[in-house]
Write an enzyme that holds these catalytic residues in place. Structure first.
Site, mmCIF file in Angstrom:
data_model
loop_
_atom_site.group_PDB
_atom_site.id
_atom_site.type_symbol
_atom_site.label_atom_id
_atom_site.label_comp_id
_atom_site.label_asym_id
_atom_site.label_seq_id
_atom_site.Cartn_x
_atom_site.Cartn_y
_atom_site.Cartn_z
ATOM 1 N N LYS A 191 -20.111 1.996 23.974
ATOM 2 C CA LYS A 191 -19.104 1.663 22.942
ATOM 3 C C LYS A 191 -18.529 2.932 22.316
ATOM 4 C CE LYS A 191 -21.352 2.621 18.949
ATOM 5 N NZ LYS A 191 -20.885 3.437 17.820
ATOM 6 N N THR A 248 -16.776 -0.279 16.061
ATOM 7 C CA THR A 248 -16.426 1.122 16.276
ATOM 8 C C THR A 248 -14.983 1.279 16.755
ATOM 9 O OG1 THR A 248 -18.732 1.332 16.914
ATOM 10 C CG2 THR A 248 -17.400 3.271 17.178
HETATM 11 O O1 LIG Z 1 -19.194 7.031 13.604
HETATM 12 P P1 LIG Z 1 -19.599 6.639 14.997
HETATM 13 O O2 LIG Z 1 -18.433 6.479 15.909
HETATM 14 O O3 LIG Z 1 -20.657 7.538 15.539
HETATM 15 O O4 LIG Z 1 -20.251 5.170 14.892
HETATM 16 C C1 LIG Z 1 -21.305 4.944 14.024
HETATM 17 C C2 LIG Z 1 -22.119 3.733 14.451
HETATM 18 O O5 LIG Z 1 -22.598 3.895 15.748
HETATM 19 C C3 LIG Z 1 -21.386 2.427 14.313
HETATM 20 O O6 LIG Z 1 -22.244 1.367 14.633
#
Ligand SMILES: O=P(O)(O)OC[C@H](O)CO
Ligand SMILES: NC(=O)c1ccc[n+]([C@@H]2O[C@H](COP(=O)([O-])OP(=O)(O)OC[C@H]3O[C@@H](n4cnc5c(N)ncnc54)[C@H](OP(=O)(O)O)[C@@H]3O)[C@@H](O)[C@H]2O)c1
Length: 333
Positions: A191, A248
């Site tokens: 993701k 995300t």
């Molecule tokens: O800020 P990111 O893109 O690393 O996302 C944070 C978390 O994984 C969201 O679930």
């Protein structure tokens, strides 16, 4: 208390700090390891992690330390270091872990040099521990503020997994037990790569329809790789897969999505990364996902485009053009 009275958290970035806060809210004692002694000092004295999670007042039950040996008394270790540094940190932690101790892996990424998942890295470095994976849609600041959050807590040992779910869970931080570690890991890792693509869609102004298509076709890619690697479809469609993908890919506060937005607006990756002190996991994971897809014979064109852009092999516009020029095909092939 139902066991796991003393919780160790390894890594005092935003997420490690938020998980320490969630654990402390259950009334447990928490020891939080920070690599930098100044970070540990700030947490212990100011009750705030000003470097990585400013704005969250931290519970008095959290004791921060720059010394891994202080985790030796813990009943469980939550490992929350960036994926590319997890092997090295686990190596330092290994002598301080008790035989059979549960280790909950909370990082979302794939080791670029070896294409290994975090559970595989743990098995190599700390073979006499029990692995669990915690992953799902959850921004650190939301968890630290006590906003409602739900995550997947995967563990092959059902009894240990359920005990961990109860130990870490509260009304606002809600882990759901699953037995599928691969699904939980693939969901969280892929993701992040797709969120970079979603950011590009936003930054290039391609519209909400393209954004929705990106999420749906991205989910098809994530599912293809997960299933090929042994994950269950229902795990991938749950919190740690589709749930986290939606969060995300829809939130500019995501480091991965905001990196994509900046790329879409024409900024250079080196400048984007140099301007932040936080980790953007999708950048290092993208080439690893593509290599795993090749190994397992699955198509992942969106992830491939992200990988080519972050590796400097394709310009954003060329990558978009190539994706849009792909042949028409059956939706579920
Ligand atoms: O800020 P990111 O893109 O690393 O996302 C944070 C978390 O994984 C969201 O679930
Ligand atoms: N932030 C979130 O909302 C969130 C939510 C869910 C999952 N996660 C995952 O949690 C993991 C950690 O992310 P984060 O957001 O907590 O990190 P972060 O806030 O971006 O902070 C970076 C962390 O990496 C550490 N670090 C840097 N270089 C290191 C090295 N060589 N060895 C060990 N540690 C090093 C930093 O510690 P020092 O610089 O002090 O050494 C700091 O703790 C990632 O896999 C991320 O995907 C994050």
């Amino acid at each position: 208390m139902n066991g796991f009275d003393h919780i160790g958290v390894v890594g005092a970035g935003a997420w490690g700090t938020a998980l320490a806060q969630a654990a402390a809210k259950t009334g447990r004692r928490v020891t939080l390891w920070a690599r930098e002694s100044e970070v540990a000092e700030a947490i212990n004295t100011a009750r705030e992690n000003t470097a990585f999670l400013p704005g969250a007042r931290l519970d008095a039950a959290i004791q921060a330390t720059p010394h891994l040996v202080e985790l030796a008394e813990c009943d469980v270790a939550l490992v929350v270091t960036p994926a590319q540094h997890t092997r090295a940190v686990l190596g330092d932690l290994a002598p301080h872990l008790r035989e059979g101790a549960p280790v909950v892996l909370c990082s979302k990424g794939i080791e670029q040099a070896t294409l290994k998942l975090m559970t595989e890295v743990l098995a190599e470095v700390c073979p006499r521990t029990r692995a669990a994976v915690l992953s799902g849609p959850s921004f650190a600041i939301d968890v630290a503020k006590g906003l409602p959050t739900a995550v997947t807590l995967a563990c092959a040992d059902e009894r240990a997994g359920r005990a961990l779910m109860h130990a870490l869970g509260s009304a606002s931080f809600r882990p759901y037990y699953a037995d599928d570690l691969i699904g939980a890991e693939i969901g969280g890792a892929v993701k992040n790569v797709l969120a970079i693509a979603a950011g590009v869609v936003e930054g290039r102004g391609l519209g909400r329809s393209a954004h929705a298509a990106l999420i749906a076709r991205g989910f098809a890619e994530l599912t293809r790789l997960g299933v090929a690697m042994g994950a269950k479809r229902e795990t991938l469609a749950g919190l740690c897969g589709l749930g986290d993908l939606v969060l995300t890919c829809s939130s500019p506060q995501s480091r991965n999505m905001s990196c994509g937005i900046a790329l879409g607006r024409g900024e250079a990756l080196a400048d984007i990364l140099a301007a932040r002190n936080s980790v953007t996991e999708g950048v290092a994971t993208a080439p690893a996902v593509v290599a795993l897809a090749e190994r397992h014979g699955v198509e992942m064109p969106i992830c491939e485009s992200v990988s080519r852009v972050v590796s400097g092999d394709a310009h954003v516009d060329a990558a978009i053009e190539e994706l849009l020029a792909r042949p028409f095909r059956d939706e579920h092939a």
